[in-house]
Design an enzyme around this catalytic site. Structure first.
Site, PDB file in Angstrom:
ATOM      1  N   TRP A   1       0.828  -1.210   0.000  1.00  0.00           N
ATOM      2  CA  TRP A   1       0.000   0.000   0.000  1.00  0.00           C
ATOM      3  C   TRP A   1       0.861   1.260   0.000  1.00  0.00           C
ATOM      4  CZ3 TRP A   1      -5.277   0.090   2.929  1.00  0.00           C
ATOM      5  CH2 TRP A   1      -6.112  -0.892   2.380  1.00  0.00           C
TER       6      TRP A   1
ATOM      7  N   ASP B   1      -4.538  -1.393   6.607  1.00  0.00           N
ATOM      8  CA  ASP B   1      -4.728  -2.784   6.191  1.00  0.00           C
ATOM      9  C   ASP B   1      -4.242  -3.730   7.294  1.00  0.00           C
ATOM     10  OD1 ASP B   1      -5.664  -4.557   4.227  1.00  0.00           O
ATOM     11  OD2 ASP B   1      -3.661  -4.897   3.431  1.00  0.00           O
TER      12      ASP B   1
ATOM     13  N   LYS C   1      -9.484  -1.958   6.662  1.00  0.00           N
ATOM     14  CA  LYS C   1      -9.911  -3.346   6.498  1.00  0.00           C
ATOM     15  C   LYS C   1     -10.563  -3.832   7.784  1.00  0.00           C
ATOM     16  CE  LYS C   1      -6.796  -6.677   6.489  1.00  0.00           C
ATOM     17  NZ  LYS C   1      -5.700  -7.481   5.934  1.00  0.00           N
TER      18      LYS C   1
END
Length: 206
Positions: free
Chosen positions: A62, A121, A161
């Site tokens: 990311w 994440d 997430k």
């Protein structure tokens, strides 16, 4: 002819294998990079000049995408408890996000700069016991949301997430209380059998 559940699952796994190969081919550290790319393109998350914080960054997929999107204009700060090899244009802090001293170091790196986008994440260390893993995962998401309430600029965005299960509905309500709009995203590169889903908070409330 209607596809069976088995054939759909096979197709999803086949697509995921494609993303694994593509990541190696294009130099991304993880297939997760394609999850962020898809969401970022759909929702126009990145603009040169913005300040981005990547929580749970390792191995760096990311952060690679963030650095590319910023094009050398702006700031990207990444944090993870695990080591992460350097990425040009990204400042990395190694530490446990749950510890106050690490959070203080992150805030010091930001130097009072307003954060425009937080991407998260993070996943807990998986025990295989669903109740424990779900609780730990939601706790990390809650900590990230708390960070957003303190550091994210008014009008800023937050991508996180989460796993559907216990605590999800409560967290979704907390997101809606913090942002003007909250949407769910399940990118193509996300494993079909996984309960993971991404929540995107758009436009932090004052």
């Amino acid at each position: 002819m209607k596809r069976t559940k088995t054939s759909k699952a096979w197709m999803k796994e086949h697509v995921n294998d494609f993303f694994v190969r593509q990541a190696k081919k294009e130099g991304y550290r993880s297939r997760a990079a394609y999850k962020l790319m898809e969401i970022a393109e759909r929702d126009h998350l990145f603009k040169p000049g913005m300040t981005v914080v990547d929580l749970g960054a390792a191995p760096g997929g990311w952060s690679q995408v963030a650095a590319e999107k910023l094009k050398g204009k702006g700031r990207a700060v990444a944090l993870d408890i695990l080591e992460m090899a350097p990425i040009s244009g990204v400042t990395f802090i190694q530490g446990d996000f749950r510890e106050a001293s690490v959070l203080a170091e992150l805030k010091e790196q930001l130097k009072d700069l307003p954060v425009d986008l937080v991407i998260c994440d993070m996943s807990p260390n998986i025990t295989g016991i669903r109740v424990i893993d779900q609780t730990r995962g939601m706790h990390l998401a809650e900590l990230a949301l708390e960070f957003c309430t303190e550091q994210l600029n008014s009008g800023g965005n937050f991508l996180v997430k989460v796993f559907q299960g216990s605590g999800f509905d409560e967290f979704f309500r907390a997101m809606r209380a913090t942002f003007h709009r909250v949407v769910t995203r399940k990118p193509l590169a996300s494993r079909g059998r996984s309960s993971e889903i991404y929540l995107l908070g758009l436009g932090k409330r004052d």
